[in-house]
Design an enzyme around this catalytic site. Structure first.
Site, short mmCIF file in Angstrom:
data_model
loop_
_atom_site.label_atom_id
_atom_site.label_comp_id
_atom_site.label_asym_id
_atom_site.label_seq_id
_atom_site.Cartn_x
_atom_site.Cartn_y
_atom_site.Cartn_z
N SER A 99 6.74 7.05 6.08
CA SER A 99 7.45 8.33 5.92
C SER A 99 8.96 8.14 6.05
CB SER A 99 6.95 9.34 6.96
OG SER A 99 5.63 9.71 6.67
N LEU B 196 2.10 -7.35 -2.00
CA LEU B 196 3.53 -7.50 -1.77
C LEU B 196 3.79 -7.87 -0.30
CD1 LEU B 196 6.53 -7.05 -2.67
CD2 LEU B 196 6.21 -4.63 -2.14
N THR C 84 -5.09 -4.21 0.19
CA THR C 84 -6.19 -3.27 -0.05
C THR C 84 -7.06 -3.82 -1.17
OG1 THR C 84 -4.85 -1.39 0.63
CG2 THR C 84 -6.69 -0.90 -0.82
N GLY D 111 -12.08 22.96 18.41
CA GLY D 111 -12.11 22.76 19.86
C GLY D 111 -12.70 21.39 20.20
N GLY D 112 -13.48 21.33 21.26
CA GLY D 112 -14.05 20.06 21.71
C GLY D 112 -14.92 19.41 20.65
N ILE E 196 -8.97 23.92 15.88
CA ILE E 196 -9.84 25.07 15.60
C ILE E 196 -11.28 24.77 16.00
CG2 ILE E 196 -10.81 26.44 13.69
CD1 ILE E 196 -7.99 26.41 12.43
N GLU F 210 2.12 2.20 1.23
CA GLU F 210 2.96 2.47 0.05
C GLU F 210 4.30 3.09 0.45
OE1 GLU F 210 1.19 3.50 -3.66
OE2 GLU F 210 -0.80 2.93 -2.97
N ARG G 264 -18.08 30.30 14.35
CA ARG G 264 -18.06 30.10 15.81
C ARG G 264 -17.68 31.40 16.53
NH1 ARG G 264 -19.74 27.24 20.22
NH2 ARG G 264 -18.07 26.98 21.77
C1 FAD Z 1 -4.50 -0.15 5.64
C2 FAD Z 1 -3.28 -0.69 4.94
C3 FAD Z 1 -3.34 -1.00 3.60
C4 FAD Z 1 -2.24 -1.57 2.97
N1 FAD Z 1 -2.35 -1.95 1.64
C5 FAD Z 1 -1.35 -2.68 1.09
C6 FAD Z 1 -1.52 -3.29 -0.18
O1 FAD Z 1 -2.54 -3.11 -0.86
N2 FAD Z 1 -0.54 -4.12 -0.65
C7 FAD Z 1 0.60 -4.35 0.05
O2 FAD Z 1 1.46 -5.08 -0.42
N3 FAD Z 1 0.81 -3.74 1.27
C8 FAD Z 1 -0.14 -2.94 1.81
N4 FAD Z 1 0.04 -2.38 3.05
C9 FAD Z 1 1.27 -2.62 3.78
C10 FAD Z 1 2.11 -1.36 3.96
O3 FAD Z 1 2.71 -1.01 2.74
C11 FAD Z 1 3.13 -1.66 5.08
O4 FAD Z 1 2.38 -1.64 6.29
C12 FAD Z 1 4.25 -0.65 5.12
O5 FAD Z 1 5.07 -0.80 4.00
C13 FAD Z 1 5.10 -0.78 6.38
O6 FAD Z 1 5.44 -2.11 6.65
P1 FAD Z 1 5.20 -2.69 8.14
O7 FAD Z 1 3.79 -2.33 8.51
O8 FAD Z 1 5.56 -4.11 8.15
O9 FAD Z 1 6.15 -1.85 9.07
P2 FAD Z 1 7.72 -2.14 9.32
O10 FAD Z 1 8.44 -2.28 8.04
O11 FAD Z 1 7.87 -3.21 10.33
O12 FAD Z 1 8.15 -0.75 9.97
C14 FAD Z 1 7.95 -0.43 11.35
C15 FAD Z 1 8.63 0.92 11.63
O13 FAD Z 1 10.04 0.80 11.36
C16 FAD Z 1 10.41 1.78 10.40
N5 FAD Z 1 11.46 1.25 9.53
C17 FAD Z 1 11.50 0.05 8.90
N6 FAD Z 1 12.61 -0.07 8.16
C18 FAD Z 1 13.29 1.09 8.30
C19 FAD Z 1 14.53 1.58 7.81
N7 FAD Z 1 15.29 0.88 6.97
N8 FAD Z 1 14.92 2.81 8.18
C20 FAD Z 1 14.15 3.56 9.02
N9 FAD Z 1 12.99 3.15 9.53
C21 FAD Z 1 12.56 1.92 9.18
C22 FAD Z 1 9.15 2.07 9.61
O14 FAD Z 1 9.21 3.30 8.94
C23 FAD Z 1 8.11 2.04 10.71
O15 FAD Z 1 8.11 3.26 11.39
C24 FAD Z 1 -1.04 -1.76 3.67
C25 FAD Z 1 -0.97 -1.38 5.03
C26 FAD Z 1 -2.07 -0.86 5.66
C27 FAD Z 1 -1.98 -0.50 7.13
#
Ligand code: FAD
Length: 381
Positions: free
Chosen positions: A366, A125, A158, A339-340, A337, A363, A268
């Site tokens: 937070s 996506l 992924t 430590g180093g 817990i 996915e 420990r």
């Molecule tokens: C190791 C890895 C594996 C992944 N695997 C897949 C996969 O298999 N398929 C796939 O499609 N994607 C995959 N992803 C993508 C992943 O889902 C996205 O990285 C994620 O959804 C966040 O998008 P972004 O990195 O562009 O961050 P951004 O959307 O640019 O967000 C940056 C920051 O802004 C915050 N933010 C953005 N919009 C809002 C809002 N409306 N309100 C509050 N805060 C907001 C976010 O929470 C974040 O803190 C993967 C990512 C990683 C790192």
């Protein structure tokens, strides 16, 4: 109200734990250091039934419920994050959408080899300019006779490096927003499909995350998953369901960090006594325990709601949010817990800390989980 896992679920945990303890956990450090996943091991996971847990037996799956899936995800999360993502990608991000939205032909063709581990699946996506704002994707799919021609760049896939089948979201018309997005089952051998850059990451080293380049990939119309213009629904429902397994595998990471911290605290000695006897260390252990128990019941509650046909969107987001933040919290406290020593690569908690962090990002970050939960409560936004 019954808080005990059924005998069947307990024995599923036992089987998963034995597999992980024998074949995955002892190699987790190797996977982390070499960055190489073992495709044979992934196939063994398929043979053991872990890659098609929620897929009915008629399509080659194990035909179990969501609680069984969460228990298995938890055990793999406890063992190795990279291998937990193979379980998640196969079950939640490929198997679930094909099962839920696919035609009978698509289910018969794509599900059995995905469940057995003969073929690998992925979900694509995200794009460089569309992460949290997934409805902003720009990859295009243009109709040409009985085919669609896909072009664009997808990132963060992924399993992308070795996946045979990838669910790709692309725009079937130029109108902005979710209603012009469609989902396609793309096969890696289709001309014009290629793997681009492979990302270097903080953790999950044996789970390759790749760019995918779609250079006029010709995809037959029968590979549209669900309906034209309803691909965003496919994506969102897959992610809703997938959040339960991310929460569960994060729970497994927290459980592992907890086990290691408790063992270390008992062994420990400082000031002539085990550090487990110091109240501030006990406080860390109690806090970890409380958050792990809370995460566990939130994960199982989301599973129970899904299995009983109840709305579970906010519950899955809650399970993912609390599960992933608990994994980071538990790994952080485990380092404290130890430590180093906790900061040394030789000790497993250092890896757990790096890996736990991703569960708060993929996915849906937070922040996005909080949006989902708050919108569900307030009916605003
Ligand atoms: C190791 C890895 C594996 C992944 N695997 C897949 C996969 O298999 N398929 C796939 O499609 N994607 C995959 N992803 C993508 C992943 O889902 C996205 O990285 C994620 O959804 C966040 O998008 P972004 O990195 O562009 O961050 P951004 O959307 O640019 O967000 C940056 C920051 O802004 C915050 N933010 C953005 N919009 C809002 C809002 N409306 N309100 C509050 N805060 C907001 C976010 O929470 C974040 O803190 C993967 C990512 C990683 C790192």
């Amino acid at each position: 109200m019954d808080f005990a896992l059924s005998e069947e679920h307990q024995s599923i945990r036992q089987v998963a734990r034995e597999f992980v303890d024998k074949k995955v956990l002892p190699r987790a450090d190797e996977f982390d250091r070499t960055g190489k996943m073992d495709l044979n091991l992934a196939r063994e996971m398929g043979e053991a039934g872990f890659l098609g847990v929620i897929i009915p037996e008629e399509y080659g799956g194990t035909g179990l419920d969501t609680i069984a899936y969460a228990v298995i995800s938890e055990e793999f999360g406890r063992g190795c994050a990279s291998h937990a993502t193979i379980v998640g990608a196969h079950n939640s991000l490929f198997g679930y959408p094909v099962l839920t939205f696919g035609t009978e032909e698509q289910k018969k063709k794509y599900l059995p080899p995905i469940c057995s581990g003969e073929k690998f699946g992925a979900f694509s996506l995200s794009e460089p300019s569309a992460g949290s704002d997934a409805a902003g994707i720009q990859a295009m799919a243009e109709k040409d006779g009985d085919d669609y021609i896909l072009h664009g760049n997808k990132i963060f896939v992924t399993n992308g490096a070795f996946a045979d089948y990838i669910i790709v979201m692309a725009r079937t018309d130029k109108r902005p927003g979710p209603r012009s997005i469609s989902a396609f089952i793309v096969e890696k051998d289709m001309p014009g499909f290629s793997i681009g850059h492979i990302e270097e990451k903080m953790g999950f080293h044996a789970s390759p995350t790749t760019e995918i380049i779609l250079d006029d990939v010709r995809v037959p119309v029968e590979n549209v998953l669900y309906k034209k213009g309803l691909g965003f629904k496919v994506a969102m429902e897959s992610l809703n369901s997938g959040r339960i397994s991310v929460g569960a595998s994060a729970l497994g990471m927290a459980v592992r960090a907890f086990e290691l911290a408790v063992k270390y605290a008992k062994e420990r000695k400082q000031f002539g006594q085990p550090i487990a006897s110091f109240q501030m260390v006990q406080s860390h252990i109690a806090d970890m325990h409380c958050r792990i128990e809370a995460a566990r019941w939130l994960v199982y509650n989301a599973c129970w709601r899904k299995d009983n046909g109840l709305d579970y969107v906010a519950d899955a987001a809650t399970a993912k949010l609390v599960g992933s933040e608990t994994a980071t919290f538990a790994a952080h406290r485990a380092i404290q817990i130890l430590g180093g020593y906790g900061y040394l690569r030789e000790y497993e908690v250092e890896r757990l800390y790096r890996e736990a962090r991703l569960t708060e990002l993929f996915e849906g970050t937070s922040e996005i989980q909080r949006l989902v939960i708050a919108r569900h409560i307030t009916k605003h936004g």
